[in-house]
Design an enzyme around this catalytic site. Structure first.
Site, PDB file in Angstrom:
ATOM      1  N   ASN A   1       0.867  -1.171   0.000  1.00 43.48           N
ATOM      2  CA  ASN A   1       0.000   0.000   0.000  1.00 43.48           C
ATOM      3  C   ASN A   1       0.909   1.229   0.000  1.00 43.48           C
ATOM      4  OD1 ASN A   1      -1.771   2.080   0.525  1.00 43.48           O
ATOM      5  ND2 ASN A   1      -2.259   1.436   2.617  1.00 43.48           N
TER       6      ASN A   1
ATOM      7  N   LYS B   1       0.099   4.281  -0.244  1.00 38.51           N
ATOM      8  CA  LYS B   1      -0.539   5.477   0.339  1.00 38.51           C
ATOM      9  C   LYS B   1      -0.290   6.689  -0.579  1.00 38.51           C
ATOM     10  CE  LYS B   1       0.050   3.408   4.829  1.00 38.51           C
ATOM     11  NZ  LYS B   1      -0.020   3.576   6.257  1.00 38.51           N
TER      12      LYS B   1
ATOM     13  N   HIS C   1      -9.484   0.956   4.831  1.00 39.47           N
ATOM     14  CA  HIS C   1      -8.216   1.157   5.553  1.00 39.47           C
ATOM     15  C   HIS C   1      -8.468   2.086   6.741  1.00 39.47           C
ATOM     16  CE1 HIS C   1      -4.149   2.452   6.455  1.00 39.47           C
ATOM     17  NE2 HIS C   1      -3.731   1.373   5.818  1.00 39.47           N
TER      18      HIS C   1
ATOM     19  N   GLU D   1      -6.927   4.512   7.847  1.00 43.80           N
ATOM     20  CA  GLU D   1      -6.754   5.946   7.568  1.00 43.80           C
ATOM     21  C   GLU D   1      -7.997   6.513   6.877  1.00 43.80           C
ATOM     22  OE1 GLU D   1      -2.931   5.583   5.647  1.00 43.80           O
ATOM     23  OE2 GLU D   1      -2.075   4.993   7.574  1.00 43.80           O
TER      24      GLU D   1
ATOM     25  N   GLU E   1      -5.381  -5.205  10.476  1.00 37.78           N
ATOM     26  CA  GLU E   1      -4.359  -4.191  10.705  1.00 37.78           C
ATOM     27  C   GLU E   1      -4.660  -3.450  12.007  1.00 37.78           C
ATOM     28  OE1 GLU E   1      -2.364  -2.977   6.789  1.00 37.78           O
ATOM     29  OE2 GLU E   1      -4.094  -1.697   7.032  1.00 37.78           O
TER      30      GLU E   1
ATOM     31  N   GLY F   1       2.538   1.859  10.787  1.00 40.68           N
ATOM     32  CA  GLY F   1       3.542   2.923  10.675  1.00 40.68           C
ATOM     33  C   GLY F   1       4.265   3.251  11.963  1.00 40.68           C
TER      34      GLY F   1
ATOM     35  N   SER G   1       3.376  -2.501  10.249  1.00 39.13           N
ATOM     36  CA  SER G   1       4.827  -2.538  10.499  1.00 39.13           C
ATOM     37  C   SER G   1       5.490  -3.849  10.107  1.00 39.13           C
ATOM     38  CB  SER G   1       5.118  -2.189  11.972  1.00 39.13           C
ATOM     39  OG  SER G   1       4.727  -0.862  12.253  1.00 39.13           O
TER      40      SER G   1
HETATM   41  C1  PEP Z   1      -0.775   0.066   6.103  1.00 35.30           C
HETATM   42  O1  PEP Z   1      -0.980   1.256   6.209  1.00 35.30           O
HETATM   43  O2  PEP Z   1      -1.581  -0.652   5.472  1.00 35.30           O
HETATM   44  C2  PEP Z   1       0.419  -0.498   6.721  1.00 35.30           C
HETATM   45  C3  PEP Z   1       0.411  -1.740   7.036  1.00 35.30           C
HETATM   46  O3  PEP Z   1       1.468   0.379   6.941  1.00 35.30           O
HETATM   47  P1  PEP Z   1       2.911   0.008   7.581  1.00 35.30           P
HETATM   48  O4  PEP Z   1       3.365  -1.283   6.978  1.00 35.30           O
HETATM   49  O5  PEP Z   1       3.789   1.159   7.195  1.00 35.30           O
HETATM   50  O6  PEP Z   1       2.705  -0.128   9.055  1.00 35.30           O
END
Ligand code: PEP
Length: 250
Positions: free
Chosen positions: A10, A12, A93, A95, A162, A168, A207
């Site tokens: 992803n 973003k 997601h 966000e 998630e 992040g 992460s």
């Molecule tokens: C995400 O936003 O879907 C995600 C998993 O981000 P990160 O791997 O940077 O934690």
């Protein structure tokens, strides 16, 4: 991993046309591992160019509107994504849920629209840190699943677990907590879809990086990974794809 592993990046709000060279390199890695499904969800501006070049990986959207067309300034519909060459889209997601106020009902409508346009769907769920601390993680995720999964069937569907606090941040849940949550999600999928729920891939996201991918992907019922930061370069993303391939090869 009982199901074909699915490793999805992803991007973003990251990526300019110059970044397509990273996508080309990721596509070459995907070609080396035909037993692993690889996808990248770049910003909408790169979907068409990336999809034109991709040979071994799928290109997808990060979000989609629930309506096929109309007066929705700034939005992109599922038929538009499909027309641009996308094969899947992420919906729900965290966000989008937190920064754009998307409800479970909104996410469900997006998932239904995406599938109607022939797109695969990666539907995201996950608890906040406060919800986990309150012992509510499984109940919250179960509520999101029942509220946002399309009722019509499991075809073309993947779920991404998630935890919001792991996105992040460099923090990841324990292997035991990941296993417990993925087991609970599987039970919900089977409750909703019957036997077809056993074939839905449940990705872990939050992460994931080259150092922890192997351990996380080795957890029962983890069918792949949704990767943010570590998907932005071919070098770090390749290590995660490689970890998935090594697990199936034993
Ligand atoms: C995400 O936003 O879907 C995600 C998993 O981000 P990160 O791997 O940077 O934690």
């Amino acid at each position: 991993m009982a199901l074909r592993p699915y490793i999805v990046g992803n991007w973003k709000m990251n990526g300019l046309r110059a970044t397509l060279s990273e996508a080309r390199a990721i596509d070459r890695v995907a070609a080396r591992y035909p037993a692993v499904d690889v996808g990248i969800a770049p910003p909408f501006t790169l979907v068409h160019a990336m999809a034109e070049e991709a040979q071994a990986m799928a290109v997808g959207g990060q979000d989609v509107h629930a309506k096929p067309s109309g007066a929705f300034t700034g939005d992109i519909s599922a038929p538009m994504l499909e027309d641009a060459g996308a094969r899947f889209t992420i919906v729900g997601h965290s966000e989008r849920r937190s920064l754009h106020g998307e409800s479970d009902g909104d996410v469900q409508a997006k998932a239904v629209a995406a599938r109607a346009a022939g797109l695969g769907v990666i539907l995201c769920v996950g608890e906040t840190e406060a919800e986990r601390d309150a012992g509510q993680a499984e109940a919250v995720v179960s509520g999101q699943l029942h509220g946002s999964l399309p009722k019509e069937g499991a075809e073309g569907l993947a779920v991404a677990y998630e935890p919001v606090w792991a996105i992040g941040t460099g923090r990841v849940p324990s292997v035991e907590d990941v296993a417990a949550m993925h087991r609970a999600i599987r039970a919900d999928l089977v409750a909703i879809y019957g036997d077809a729920g056993k074939g839905v891939r449940i990705l872990y996201g939050g992460s994931v990086n080259a150092g922890n991918a192997s351990e996380l992907l080795g957890v029962a019922d983890v069918g792949g990974a949704l990767v943010g930061g570590a998907s932005l370069t071919a070098e770090s993303f390749a290590a995660i794809i490689n970890a998935a391939a090594m697990l199936i090869e034993g």
